[in-house]
Design an enzyme around this catalytic site. Structure first.
Site, PDB file in Angstrom:
ATOM      1  N   ASP A 325      26.261   1.117  -3.068  1.00 31.53           N
ATOM      2  CA  ASP A 325      27.440   1.523  -2.309  1.00 31.53           C
ATOM      3  C   ASP A 325      28.385   0.351  -2.072  1.00 31.53           C
ATOM      4  O   ASP A 325      27.960  -0.779  -1.852  1.00 31.53           O
ATOM      5  CB  ASP A 325      26.975   2.107  -0.962  1.00 31.53           C
ATOM      6  N   GLU A 378      29.277   1.717  -7.217  1.00 30.57           N
ATOM      7  CA  GLU A 378      30.474   2.334  -6.670  1.00 30.57           C
ATOM      8  C   GLU A 378      31.454   1.188  -6.448  1.00 30.57           C
ATOM      9  O   GLU A 378      31.409   0.494  -5.437  1.00 30.57           O
ATOM     10  CB  GLU A 378      30.181   3.058  -5.353  1.00 30.57           C
TER      11      GLU A 378
END
Length: 645
Positions: A325, A378
């Site tokens: 993330d 990401e």
């Protein structure tokens, strides 16, 4: 061991014992110990035939560390650990007769003399929030997924179809008899596994399941990096869910958050009375958007902690990939900050060199220790080489989320079709950079929350047009060169935004429009998996060619997807206006008969039924700079895939 020493140990609350060698501690302080979970935390073992638990904690600036729990009535001084006589900063000791299930915390006297109560950063299990203590536990499990692990390097490879179903375990489904009760890992397995199998997804991505205190954070504010969230049961029950997915050849990706952590008193923040895990300089150590703390990647021990955590989930839980993330926030000190408010590296630059080293170390360690595991970034910036090999200066990820494509695509589809001619190249632009990295095209949870609306209500027009638009959007996603990701509920056009406090609206499947959307996604998944042209060469220029990228007037897009053999070639046609385009001529890649193998306007998808069951015959009529062509009708707001017969 002598009887005298044994007698001395029995009179002491904490026995002197260590699992660390000098080699272990030297690796740790160099940032190169990637199996710390075998050494730090609470380890169940026997010493001189006495069962108990070995505790070890990194707290170099603490003045005192003790273990407290139910076993000593939460006494903060009776069971003090011993600080190693080296430079590791590790406190350790063995406490007899403490077994699995014991609740505990560490009582520290910090560098500043203030008393602290901390959960174990390496705890394998934690109390159910809002309780915050750690629980002595193990990760023993009788795994039966040997067959999957053996074939994983082939099935999880980048030359295979990768279609990911992103799931939030607390809201995918809830107990129908008690909608407030979230399901256990085992209960989820009974429903999720057959559903994913039927829908044709190849992977499941679980939003963070590491222990976290604040439920509305969805798991992105982690306090227990090595503990499977107790909200859904025990670590072994999570292992059961993963094993059931593996039995059905479904790979498991965990959403992982090594970018920041919350400031809860029992967590990593100010751990030993100093900024141990986070930067002391808050220009580097505090995230202004998320009100959380950023790891100090310059500190070798922190890199050891994080890489060990990545390997832990691959090792103990047999997961097949990690989606990392907020990578952009890690790479740049000025992420979401003005230049004046941002820190710099030792050369005065904006790049976080420690974070770069950490990501390279992590991907290298995973490649060296596990076969067939994917790491996915990401990453929303233009940082070069995210998926390039570490040996070539890249970060070493397997895949990168294609955030630019996602934003451009949704902006385009939100437009009224009458205006799309003026924005035609929002859909063609991504091909100009599609092969600079290995990309995954995501429609994730982030796109259906915080007032962004659900996928179906991003689409313009009346009900029929909304569903037709969305079917063609998904066709576009599944036929572009990349791997794919859909968030739960997107596959049947959930009406409302995602609400993490309740189940998805499965009752919508009683309506033909939503059932047709679910059938569309199911069919696209099976098309994607059955046609080599859609996956075999996904990350190469050789896999794609435009036939017509410039028909702005009619908002028509036509392209070729290529396999390794000519017979695998596909032609994809998209019509992004609500007008049936009759007698539309299309140039062919070569002379052959062509047949529709997918048409989003089929009645089974809630379309109008503008399909053709018989083959198209090639005509010697030049079109699109090609010698042969066909004449066809393209359904309104429809998409068609052709293959030679």
């Amino acid at each position: 061991m002598s009887n005298q020493l044994t007698s001395q140990k029995q009179q002491t609350a904490v026995w002197i014992h260590s699992l660390f060698t000098a080699y272990d501690t030297s690796l740790f302080v160099l940032g190169k110990h990637f199996r710390l979970y075998e050494k730090l935390g609470a380890q169940l073992l026997k010493v001189d035939d006495t069962a108990g638990t070995f505790f070890a904690l990194w707290a170099p600036n603490a003045q005192q560390v003790a273990v407290m729990g139910d076993f000593n009535e939460w006494n903060k001084t009776s069971h003090q650990l011993y600080k190693r006589l080296d430079d590791s900063g590790i406190w350790e000791g063995f406490i007899p007769d403490i077994g699995k299930g014991e609740i505990y915390k560490y009582a520290l006297i910090g560098f500043d003399g203030i008393a602290l109560e901390k959960a174990d950063p390496f705890a394998r299990k934690a109390e159910h929030p809002p309780q915050t203590a750690s629980i002595v536990w193990d990760n023993e499990y009788n795994w039966k997924d040997k067959a999957w692990l053996k074939k994983r390097p082939k099935l999880n490879a980048l030359n295979q179809p990768i279609s990911v179903y992103e799931v939030h375990l607390g809201s995918w489904r809830r107990d129908p008899s008690d909608p407030q009760r979230i399901l256990t890992y085992k209960e989820i397995a009974y429903a999720l596994v057959p559903y994913v199998l039927e829908m044709g997804f190849t992977h499941v991505e679980l939003m963070p399941i590491m222990e976290y205190p604040y439920y509305p954070s969805w798991g992105y504010q982690v306090t227990g990096y090595f503990a499977a969230s107790s909200r859904h049961g025990t670590p072994q029950e999570l292992m059961y869910l993963i094993e059931e997915l593996h039995k059905n050849n479904i790979a498991v990706i965990l959403d992982w958050v090594p970018s920041h952590f919350p400031g809860d008193a029992h967590g990593l923040y100010n751990f030993d009375g100093t900024h141990l895990f986070e930067h002391a300089d808050m220009r580097k150590g505090f995230h202004p958007d998320w009100k959380s703390y950023i790891f100090n990647y310059d500190r070798p021990e922190v890199r050891s902690f994080l890489v060990s955590n990545a390997l832990f989930w691959l090792d103990k839980y047999h997961v097949d990939g990690l989606r990392v993330d907020a990578v952009a926030s890690m790479l740049y000190f000025d992420f979401s900050r003005s230049k004046e408010d941002a820190g710099t590296n030792i050369y005065g630059g904006r790049e976080n060199l420690g974070a770069i080293q950490f990501l390279q170390d992590m991907n290298t360690a995973i490649d060296e220790n596990f076969d067939g595991v994917l790491t996915i970034a990401e990453e929303s910036s233009t940082y070069p080489g995210v998926t390039h090999p570490v040996a070539n200066g890249g970060l070493g990820f397997g895949l990168k989320w294609m955030m630019g494509w996602m934003n451009d695509t949704l902006k385009y589809f939100k437009n009224d079709p009458i205006d799309r001619r003026y924005r035609h190249h929002q859909l063609t632009f991504s091909i100009t950079y599609a092969f600079t990295e290995r990309f995954m095209m995501p429609f994730s949870h982030d796109e259906v929350v915080h007032g962004k609306s659900s996928m179906i209500y991003k689409m313009p027009g009346d009900e029929w047009q909304k569903f037709a638009n969305l079917r063609t959007l998904y066709t576009y996603q599944f036929t572009q060169p990349s791997s794919k990701l859909l968030f739960m509920g997107n596959e049947f056009a959930q009406n409302g935004e995602w609400n993490f406090t309740r189940s998805l609206d499965w009752n919508l499947l009683q309506y033909p429009s939503h059932l047709g959307m679910q059938e569309t996604v199911r069919t696209l998944n099976h098309l994607y998996r059955s046609e080599p042209a859609l996956y075999i060469n996904n990350y190469s220029y050789d896999s794609f060619e435009w036939i017509n990228a410039d028909d702005e007037l009619h908002s028509i897009y036509i392209y070729i997807r290529k396999g390794l053999k000519a017979k695998d070639t596909l032609i994809v046609i998209l019509n992004l206006t609500p007008v049936l385009r009759q007698n539309y001529r299309i140039g062919l890649p070569f002379k052959a008969k062509w047949k529709e193998i997918f048409n989003s306007d089929a009645k089974q998808f809630f379309g109008s039924g503008e399909v053709k069951d018989t083959p198209y015959l090639p005509e010697a009529v030049q079109c699109n700079f090609r010698e042969f062509s066909i004449n066809m009708s393209i359904p309104a707001l429809g998409s068609v895939v052709l293959k030679q017969v």
